[in-house]
Design a protein around this motif. Sequence first.
Motif, PDB file in Angstrom:
ATOM      1  N   TRP A 236      -9.198   1.100   9.086  1.00 15.77           N
ATOM      2  CA  TRP A 236      -7.899   0.687   8.206  1.00 15.77           C
ATOM      3  C   TRP A 236      -6.799   0.548   8.644  1.00 15.77           C
ATOM      4  CZ3 TRP A 236      -3.107   0.598   5.634  1.00 15.77           C
ATOM      5  CH2 TRP A 236      -3.141  -0.282   4.634  1.00 15.77           C
TER       6      TRP A 236
ATOM      7  N   VAL B 211      -8.155   7.048   4.765  1.00 12.82           N
ATOM      8  CA  VAL B 211      -8.020   6.298   6.427  1.00 12.82           C
ATOM      9  C   VAL B 211      -8.160   7.768   6.567  1.00 12.82           C
ATOM     10  CG1 VAL B 211      -7.323   4.886   7.293  1.00 12.82           C
ATOM     11  CG2 VAL B 211      -7.356   5.157   5.196  1.00 12.82           C
TER      12      VAL B 211
ATOM     13  N   ARG C 192      -0.244  -7.897  -4.076  1.00 13.04           N
ATOM     14  CA  ARG C 192      -0.920  -8.180  -3.030  1.00 13.04           C
ATOM     15  C   ARG C 192      -0.734  -9.783  -3.729  1.00 13.04           C
ATOM     16  NH1 ARG C 192      -5.168  -3.829  -0.720  1.00 13.04           N
ATOM     17  NH2 ARG C 192      -3.585  -2.263  -0.151  1.00 13.04           N
TER      18      ARG C 192
ATOM     19  N   MET D 152       0.931   3.949   2.006  1.00 11.74           N
ATOM     20  CA  MET D 152       0.947   4.681   3.224  1.00 11.74           C
ATOM     21  C   MET D 152       1.967   3.597   3.549  1.00 11.74           C
ATOM     22  SD  MET D 152       0.317   1.521   5.123  1.00 11.74           S
ATOM     23  CE  MET D 152       0.070   2.078   6.787  1.00 11.74           C
TER      24      MET D 152
ATOM     25  N   ALA E 199       0.713  -1.005  -0.296  1.00  9.22           N
ATOM     26  CA  ALA E 199      -0.004   0.285   0.322  1.00  9.22           C
ATOM     27  C   ALA E 199       0.912   1.588  -0.162  1.00  9.22           C
ATOM     28  CB  ALA E 199      -1.131  -0.177   1.036  1.00  9.22           C
TER      29      ALA E 199
ATOM     30  N   MET F 229      -1.552   2.153  -6.445  1.00  7.43           N
ATOM     31  CA  MET F 229      -1.753   2.336  -6.088  1.00  7.43           C
ATOM     32  C   MET F 229      -1.450   4.596  -6.089  1.00  7.43           C
ATOM     33  SD  MET F 229      -2.763   2.486  -1.662  1.00  7.43           S
ATOM     34  CE  MET F 229      -3.944   0.873  -2.141  1.00  7.43           C
TER      35      MET F 229
ATOM     36  N   ASN G 186     -10.138   5.303  -1.385  1.00 11.07           N
ATOM     37  CA  ASN G 186     -10.334   4.497  -0.359  1.00 11.07           C
ATOM     38  C   ASN G 186      -9.690   6.091   0.752  1.00 11.07           C
ATOM     39  OD1 ASN G 186     -10.256   4.084   3.359  1.00 11.07           O
ATOM     40  ND2 ASN G 186      -9.242   1.828   2.529  1.00 11.07           N
TER      41      ASN G 186
ATOM     42  N   ASP H 205      -4.749   8.968   4.432  1.00 12.94           N
ATOM     43  CA  ASP H 205      -4.055   8.366   3.814  1.00 12.94           C
ATOM     44  C   ASP H 205      -5.013   7.835   2.889  1.00 12.94           C
ATOM     45  OD1 ASP H 205      -2.955   5.647   3.215  1.00 12.94           O
ATOM     46  OD2 ASP H 205      -3.654   4.949   4.196  1.00 12.94           O
ATOM     47  N   THR H 206      -4.623   8.052   1.632  1.00 14.72           N
ATOM     48  CA  THR H 206      -5.734   7.404   0.538  1.00 14.72           C
ATOM     49  C   THR H 206      -5.358   6.669  -0.155  1.00 14.72           C
ATOM     50  OG1 THR H 206      -6.408   9.166  -1.449  1.00 14.72           O
ATOM     51  CG2 THR H 206      -6.349   9.985   0.989  1.00 14.72           C
ATOM     52  N   GLY H 207      -6.056   5.810  -1.153  1.00 17.71           N
ATOM     53  CA  GLY H 207      -5.577   4.577  -2.500  1.00 17.71           C
ATOM     54  C   GLY H 207      -7.106   4.865  -3.222  1.00 17.71           C
TER      55      GLY H 207
HETATM   56  N1  SER Z   1      -4.174   2.447   3.035  1.00 18.71           N
HETATM   57  C1  SER Z   1      -4.949   2.743   2.916  1.00 18.71           C
HETATM   58  C2  SER Z   1      -5.410   0.937   1.628  1.00 18.71           C
HETATM   59  O1  SER Z   1      -4.390   0.194   1.079  1.00 18.71           O
HETATM   60  C3  SER Z   1      -5.639   3.628   1.817  1.00 18.71           C
HETATM   61  O2  SER Z   1      -4.649   4.509   0.738  1.00 18.71           O
HETATM   62  O3  SER Z   1      -6.770   1.176   1.152  1.00 18.71           O
END
Ligand code: SER
Length: 585
Positions: A160, A203, A68, A42, A40, A86, A201, A224-226
């Motif tokens: 999350w 967070v 993943r 983050m 991710a 991401m 998303n 924190d966005t993804g």
């Molecule tokens: N950490 C969150 C995710 O992986 C947002 O970046 O969805």
Amino acid sequence: MKAIEIRNKYLNFFKEHGHNIIPSAPLIPENDPSVLFTTAGMQPLVPYLLGEKHPEGKRLTDYQKCIRTNDIEEVGDNRHLTYFEMLGNWSLGDYFKEESIQMSYDFLTKELKIPAEKISVTCFAGDEDCPRDNVSAECWKKAGIPEERIYFYGKDDNWWIAGEEGPCGPDTEMFYDTGKPACSEDCQPSCDCGKYVEIWNNVFMEYFKDEKGNYRKLEQKNVDTGLGLERMTMLLQGKETPFDTELFKPVMDKLHELQKIDNIQSRRIVAEHLRSSMMIISDGGKPSNTDRGYILRRLIRRMIRHLNKLQINLDELSTLIDINVDNLKEMYPELEKNREDIKLTIIEEKNKFVKTLAHGEKEFTKEMNKAKELGKDKIDGQIVFRLYDTYGFPPEVTKELAEENGMKIDLKEFNELFKQHQEKSRSGSEQKFKGGLAEQTEETICYHTATHLLNAALKVVIGKDVHQKGSNITTERMRFDFSCDHKLTDEEKQKVEDLVNEWIKDELPVTKTEMKKEDAIKSGAECMFIEKYPDIVTVYSIGDVSKELCGGPHVTNTSELGQFKIKKEEASSAGVRRIKAVLIK
Ligand code: SER
């Protein structure tokens, strides 16, 4: 809109909103052995989410390469990818919910021009650890999402955290309505019928979960966005799957042209795993039997199995790699830089796997003949599982081979064993996330297998009464203690060494079976401390020369060991001798 345009729009939008663009961290985390791959955006930013000052400031944005692999076996449907990109933006103790939500809304509706009616959002419903997130809901309303498209869910959906402990918090997720009919009256974003697809998303990371499971507030409130690039590309282009977008199209088309048997799932698996493998290799990954290397090995081997399924000549791999590099080099210049290394690595692994498959087929024939002699018309699930686990033979291949020979396979038993195995490896990888990498390297695994060979060779040369008394392995050498009443003569040492090397040259398969402890002992398996083992034990066999109770891991074939050399033989204690030996590759 093409993927690269979406990426550029994203980075520019957040740049205009005061964010500094930072580069993607490598897929293989630097100085962090506790996780296998970056999963991710983050992840490389954890120290800064916890309060450390980031040199680029409090507002950051990037595209992050991610892997993943929890669901490797599911790739091939229309959603799962092992590699994805991401897009993310972060506030490190700077803006919080209102500004974050407003920016997301504006980016989706103004930059990507998604009609607001197609967007639904979800917020955290609240529990004993954290109150209901009414603030986010209010921000969404203010931005332009009506109440009926705002949903509240619990921790399973709207919370999350990466792994078990660390920075975390409630999140708000955005969903795209594909326009497909609702599956029922209750159809909502949380439903996976396919009507709603999660696109982003955000967070609100203001908590920290410790190892005991307690939550405390962080000193700073982070965002924190993804946003998954492949999925967004697919939706904006009105495609059903990411494989229909330009990211995969050239390679998918080539596979279609080359295939002799039509199978869309196999084409997707090949295209997906090829891209993932190339990305991992260009960030420094190498196939091996452990951890990261093992994931890469699995990806490449699964891809090859599916190329075989499509009846595509494996010599085409080089062309397929070229097509992918040419297609993706604008997004990932590192692919162009590493083109030759990617080819060499994948082709070398292919050659190894082709050999392994040949060993596996031999093993299958042996087992099938045994079953026939016993008058069976079915191959035991245990054998199907061993072929899968040790030789990478998927049950459908074993089934095919069995059917060609007028036999069936016990798929039910296989599935049970497979499930048990998955549960075990899942808890293993959870532990890995917590505890850091175990000390298993390719070298120590080779030494471990060589230890079994040495144990067996000593029994042949010195006598059946030789038993293991201890063992110690490093990446550089092995040390083996055994019961013996005399100093080994030079001739004995030479014989032992020659025998081990002969077995290595014989390319003996190393196989693993699970059985009841008493059956294992009855079958003559070696074991150092019988009481140490549980009722069901793992037994490793090396060809017909060695059989031991052991937790593993081991190489799959002795040909992987290199040359065995005894360096020293000495007394360890009364009646116990010690051998130090190395493997030369
Ligand atoms: N950490 C969150 C995710 O992986 C947002 O970046 O969805």
